[in-house]
Design a protein around this motif. Sequence first.
Motif, PDB file in Angstrom:
ATOM      1  N   ILE A  25       0.852  -1.186   0.000  1.00 37.21           N
ATOM      2  CA  ILE A  25       0.000   0.000   0.000  1.00 37.21           C
ATOM      3  C   ILE A  25       0.890   1.239   0.000  1.00 37.21           C
ATOM      4  CG2 ILE A  25      -1.678   1.286   1.385  1.00 37.21           C
ATOM      5  CD1 ILE A  25      -1.863  -2.166   2.214  1.00 37.21           C
ATOM      6  N   LEU A  39      -4.442   6.458   1.254  1.00 38.40           N
ATOM      7  CA  LEU A  39      -3.801   5.175   1.007  1.00 38.40           C
ATOM      8  C   LEU A  39      -4.227   4.638  -0.352  1.00 38.40           C
ATOM      9  CD1 LEU A  39      -4.671   3.944   4.578  1.00 38.40           C
ATOM     10  CD2 LEU A  39      -2.344   4.331   3.776  1.00 38.40           C
ATOM     11  N   TRP A  47      -3.923   1.104  -2.726  1.00 42.93           N
ATOM     12  CA  TRP A  47      -3.555  -0.300  -2.775  1.00 42.93           C
ATOM     13  C   TRP A  47      -2.804  -0.602  -4.055  1.00 42.93           C
ATOM     14  CZ3 TRP A  47      -5.688  -4.138  -6.145  1.00 42.93           C
ATOM     15  CH2 TRP A  47      -5.299  -5.449  -5.834  1.00 42.93           C
ATOM     16  N   TRP A  62      -1.054  -7.565  -4.462  1.00 42.00           N
ATOM     17  CA  TRP A  62      -0.692  -8.611  -3.494  1.00 42.00           C
ATOM     18  C   TRP A  62       0.091  -9.732  -4.160  1.00 42.00           C
ATOM     19  CZ3 TRP A  62      -2.553 -13.315  -4.973  1.00 42.00           C
ATOM     20  CH2 TRP A  62      -3.812 -13.401  -5.593  1.00 42.00           C
ATOM     21  N   LYS A  75      -1.498 -10.184  -7.936  1.00 39.73           N
ATOM     22  CA  LYS A  75      -2.557  -9.379  -8.545  1.00 39.73           C
ATOM     23  C   LYS A  75      -2.210  -7.932  -8.277  1.00 39.73           C
ATOM     24  CE  LYS A  75      -7.484  -8.774  -9.184  1.00 39.73           C
ATOM     25  NZ  LYS A  75      -7.427  -9.122 -10.615  1.00 39.73           N
ATOM     26  N   PHE A 116       3.860   0.606   2.549  1.00 38.92           N
ATOM     27  CA  PHE A 116       3.608  -0.363   3.610  1.00 38.92           C
ATOM     28  C   PHE A 116       3.409  -1.751   3.012  1.00 38.92           C
ATOM     29  CE2 PHE A 116       3.007   2.527   7.107  1.00 38.92           C
ATOM     30  CZ  PHE A 116       2.419   3.668   6.564  1.00 38.92           C
ATOM     31  N   ARG A 136      -5.915 -10.804   6.297  1.00 38.85           N
ATOM     32  CA  ARG A 136      -6.502 -11.820   7.174  1.00 38.85           C
ATOM     33  C   ARG A 136      -6.842 -13.059   6.370  1.00 38.85           C
ATOM     34  NH1 ARG A 136     -10.429 -10.092  11.678  1.00 38.85           N
ATOM     35  NH2 ARG A 136      -8.508 -10.345  12.838  1.00 38.85           N
ATOM     36  N   ARG A 178     -13.178 -14.214   2.114  1.00 37.06           N
ATOM     37  CA  ARG A 178     -13.836 -12.919   1.941  1.00 37.06           C
ATOM     38  C   ARG A 178     -13.194 -11.811   2.755  1.00 37.06           C
ATOM     39  NH1 ARG A 178     -18.023 -11.877  -0.659  1.00 37.06           N
ATOM     40  NH2 ARG A 178     -18.596 -10.120   0.660  1.00 37.06           N
ATOM     41  N   TYR A 179     -12.043 -12.109   3.369  1.00 39.70           N
ATOM     42  CA  TYR A 179     -11.456 -11.132   4.302  1.00 39.70           C
ATOM     43  C   TYR A 179     -10.327 -10.359   3.639  1.00 39.70           C
ATOM     44  CZ  TYR A 179     -13.961 -14.010   7.721  1.00 39.70           C
ATOM     45  OH  TYR A 179     -14.906 -14.711   8.411  1.00 39.70           O
ATOM     46  N   TRP A 180     -10.688  -9.415   2.771  1.00 36.33           N
ATOM     47  CA  TRP A 180      -9.678  -8.675   2.023  1.00 36.33           C
ATOM     48  C   TRP A 180      -9.332  -7.372   2.724  1.00 36.33           C
ATOM     49  CZ3 TRP A 180      -6.950 -10.757  -1.876  1.00 36.33           C
ATOM     50  CH2 TRP A 180      -7.400 -11.996  -2.328  1.00 36.33           C
ATOM     51  N   TYR A 181      -9.025  -7.483   4.016  1.00 38.89           N
ATOM     52  CA  TYR A 181      -8.548  -6.344   4.774  1.00 38.89           C
ATOM     53  C   TYR A 181      -7.313  -6.801   5.537  1.00 38.89           C
ATOM     54  CZ  TYR A 181     -11.373  -8.870   8.179  1.00 38.89           C
ATOM     55  OH  TYR A 181     -11.918  -9.856   8.965  1.00 38.89           O
ATOM     56  N   PHE A 182      -6.683  -5.889   6.275  1.00 44.29           N
ATOM     57  CA  PHE A 182      -5.307  -6.125   6.724  1.00 44.29           C
ATOM     58  C   PHE A 182      -5.203  -6.100   8.238  1.00 44.29           C
ATOM     59  CE2 PHE A 182      -4.720  -5.867   2.404  1.00 44.29           C
ATOM     60  CZ  PHE A 182      -5.223  -4.681   1.907  1.00 44.29           C
ATOM     61  N   ASP A 183      -4.771  -7.237   8.795  1.00 46.30           N
ATOM     62  CA  ASP A 183      -4.722  -7.321  10.248  1.00 46.30           C
ATOM     63  C   ASP A 183      -3.351  -6.985  10.830  1.00 46.30           C
ATOM     64  OD1 ASP A 183      -4.808 -11.013  10.507  1.00 46.30           O
ATOM     65  OD2 ASP A 183      -3.540  -9.665   9.330  1.00 46.30           O
ATOM     66  N   TRP A 186       0.348  -4.706   9.777  1.00 48.54           N
ATOM     67  CA  TRP A 186       1.031  -3.825   8.837  1.00 48.54           C
ATOM     68  C   TRP A 186       2.499  -3.708   9.234  1.00 48.54           C
ATOM     69  CZ3 TRP A 186      -1.579  -0.060   5.392  1.00 48.54           C
ATOM     70  CH2 TRP A 186      -2.972  -0.248   5.338  1.00 48.54           C
ATOM     71  N   GLY A 187       3.364  -3.533   8.239  1.00 50.77           N
ATOM     72  CA  GLY A 187       4.741  -3.164   8.523  1.00 50.77           C
ATOM     73  C   GLY A 187       4.819  -1.688   8.890  1.00 50.77           C
ATOM     74  N   TYR A 200      -9.616   1.725   9.884  1.00 48.56           N
ATOM     75  CA  TYR A 200      -8.275   1.706  10.445  1.00 48.56           C
ATOM     76  C   TYR A 200      -8.000   3.020  11.179  1.00 48.56           C
ATOM     77  CZ  TYR A 200      -7.585  -1.996   6.987  1.00 48.56           C
ATOM     78  OH  TYR A 200      -7.702  -3.138   6.229  1.00 48.56           O
ATOM     79  N   SER A 255       2.021   3.035  11.310  1.00 50.29           N
ATOM     80  CA  SER A 255       1.231   2.374  10.281  1.00 50.29           C
ATOM     81  C   SER A 255      -0.219   2.255  10.752  1.00 50.29           C
ATOM     82  CB  SER A 255       1.810   0.995   9.966  1.00 50.29           C
ATOM     83  OG  SER A 255       1.953   0.238  11.153  1.00 50.29           O
ATOM     84  N   PRO A 256      -1.142   2.098   9.825  1.00 52.00           N
ATOM     85  CA  PRO A 256      -2.551   1.911  10.193  1.00 52.00           C
ATOM     86  C   PRO A 256      -2.761   0.642  11.019  1.00 52.00           C
ATOM     87  CG  PRO A 256      -2.357   2.528   7.888  1.00 52.00           C
ATOM     88  CD  PRO A 256      -0.978   2.220   8.364  1.00 52.00           C
ATOM     89  N   LEU A 302      -5.928  -2.021  12.326  1.00 53.27           N
ATOM     90  CA  LEU A 302      -7.306  -2.434  12.062  1.00 53.27           C
ATOM     91  C   LEU A 302      -8.163  -2.234  13.310  1.00 53.27           C
ATOM     92  CD1 LEU A 302      -9.343  -3.890  10.134  1.00 53.27           C
ATOM     93  CD2 LEU A 302      -8.522  -6.043  11.141  1.00 53.27           C
ATOM     94  N   GLN A 338     -12.228  -5.630  15.950  1.00 55.60           N
ATOM     95  CA  GLN A 338     -10.990  -6.414  15.933  1.00 55.60           C
ATOM     96  C   GLN A 338     -10.562  -6.704  17.376  1.00 55.60           C
ATOM     97  OE1 GLN A 338      -9.202  -8.115  14.110  1.00 55.60           O
ATOM     98  NE2 GLN A 338      -7.010  -7.878  14.447  1.00 55.60           N
ATOM     99  N   GLN A 391     -11.941   1.397   4.306  1.00 64.20           N
ATOM    100  CA  GLN A 391     -11.458   0.634   3.154  1.00 64.20           C
ATOM    101  C   GLN A 391     -12.542  -0.338   2.715  1.00 64.20           C
ATOM    102  OE1 GLN A 391      -8.976  -2.730   3.906  1.00 64.20           O
ATOM    103  NE2 GLN A 391      -9.529  -3.375   1.835  1.00 64.20           N
ATOM    104  N   TYR A 440     -13.586  -3.696   0.498  1.00 59.90           N
ATOM    105  CA  TYR A 440     -12.962  -4.884  -0.073  1.00 59.90           C
ATOM    106  C   TYR A 440     -13.980  -5.738  -0.810  1.00 59.90           C
ATOM    107  CZ  TYR A 440     -14.218  -6.471   4.702  1.00 59.90           C
ATOM    108  OH  TYR A 440     -14.849  -6.726   5.896  1.00 59.90           O
ATOM    109  N   LEU A 485      -8.917  -2.704  -4.359  1.00 53.62           N
ATOM    110  CA  LEU A 485      -9.256  -2.304  -2.999  1.00 53.62           C
ATOM    111  C   LEU A 485      -9.019  -0.802  -2.890  1.00 53.62           C
ATOM    112  CD1 LEU A 485      -7.405  -5.200  -1.125  1.00 53.62           C
ATOM    113  CD2 LEU A 485      -9.724  -5.182  -2.084  1.00 53.62           C
ATOM    114  N   PHE A 507      -9.505   2.996  -0.494  1.00 54.57           N
ATOM    115  CA  PHE A 507      -9.598   3.610   0.830  1.00 54.57           C
ATOM    116  C   PHE A 507     -10.283   4.971   0.743  1.00 54.57           C
ATOM    117  CE2 PHE A 507      -6.664   0.921   3.293  1.00 54.57           C
ATOM    118  CZ  PHE A 507      -5.961   0.276   2.281  1.00 54.57           C
TER     119      PHE A 507
END
Lengths: 121, 107
Positions: A37, A45, A47, A50, A59, A95, A100, A104-109, A111-112, B36, B43-44, B46, B55, B89, B91, B96, B98
């Motif tokens: 990202i 942000l 995207w 991935w 993709k 980033f 996750r 269907r979980y296309w979000y981010f749990d 991050w760097g 987020y 960094s962001p 969740l 979460q 965001q 999805y 994707l 934001f």
Amino acid sequence: QVQLQQSGAELVKPGSSVKISCKASGYTFTSYDMHWIKQQPGNGLEWIGWIYPGNGNTKYNQKFNGKATLTADKSSSTAYMQLSSLTSEDSAVYFCARRRLGARYWYFDFWGPGTMVTVSS
Amino acid sequence: DIRMTQSPASLSASLGETVNIECLASEDIYSDLAWYQQKPGKSPQLLIYNANSLQNGVPSRFSGSGSGTQYSLKINSLQSEDVATYFCQQYNNYPLTFGSGTKLEIK
């Protein structure tokens, strides 16, 4: 615990390329997509795309086709993003983020911390 | 691309107040929405997924709601540590995307 460790800040010249890294630990690297990202100063942000380290599938956001190339090294649990033909528009913090697990979980749990790339002559 | 319009762009509120941040999608995203929190220089992180699921480890003063194209993040009893920029965001579809962020400050 899950950690994503990114490489340090880069100062690069216009027209060149840069490769930044994201070393994962605390989980099975090959089982989770790694996303990238972009965040420009004061901006939101974006995207980029991935990679699934398990089989190397990728993709991309069409906007970054030809700009970003994602790879992964299973032996070192490290994901990489190469940015090419750099211009001032590529100056940003980049980033890596783990998606996750789940169809269907296309979000981010996780991050760097981000890698700042500055493009300047 | 699905456009995510976030409002307000900035917000100033007092400690203990309740604040609401809105996110409007350009088409139905079927609750495929995450929120987020990004603190300065970090960094962001969740907060909410599936529009209204908290979460693990996130304080219960944060909550999400909405459906279709309209979503919101509510923060009850505002604390000093909530100073941050908040992003939504979607999805539901590629790419994707934001929201542009809401910067929350303490009055």
